[in-house]
Design an enzyme around this catalytic site. Sequence first.
Site, PDB file in Angstrom:
ATOM      1  CE1 TYR A   1       0.227   1.855   4.292  1.00  0.00           C
ATOM      2  CE2 TYR A   1       0.508  -0.505   4.636  1.00  0.00           C
ATOM      3  CZ  TYR A   1       0.623   0.802   5.089  1.00  0.00           C
ATOM      4  OH  TYR A   1       1.136   1.047   6.339  1.00  0.00           O
ATOM      5  CB  CYS A   2       1.358   4.028  -1.817  1.00  0.00           C
ATOM      6  SG  CYS A   2       2.632   5.327  -1.802  1.00  0.00           S
TER       7      CYS A   2
END
Length: 151
Positions: free
Chosen positions: A87-88
């Site tokens: 994830y970012c």
Amino acid sequence: MSVVLQGLAAAQGDAVAHFAGKLRFETDPSDVAADIRAGVTGWVLIDSRSQESWDQGHVPGAIHLPTREIAERAAAVVPAGTPVVTYCWGPGCNGGTRAALEFAKLGYPVKEMIGGMEYWTREGLPVETAEGITRRASDPLTAPTGIACAC
């Protein structure tokens, strides 16, 4: 003429293949949180953001591995063959996608957590910082109080 129906809907087989394919590559914050709560093991959550972003808050239990370091450090951080979820920041950022690509190039089974940290936080899920674990108020349009999407 309908704007929605300008292009023909896909045939059943094409639609099934498309949506099944998306689910092979994506998961969401609710599903990640459910696995974490249930103590499910066998996969690793990777936060691919910068150190400054990580310090502002991250998913408890995630491993910090910025995208630019994945090729060099992945083998030391994640055992070969272990499924990875990346994830970012959020849907306006493709950093989680780029991180997933780097893991895929290294041969890891990988999924991206759609919505990233933004939707994790908007759902009122726990956030860890150096001060400990907190929960921020959920966004009522994302996770209405007392209502679950139950999907």
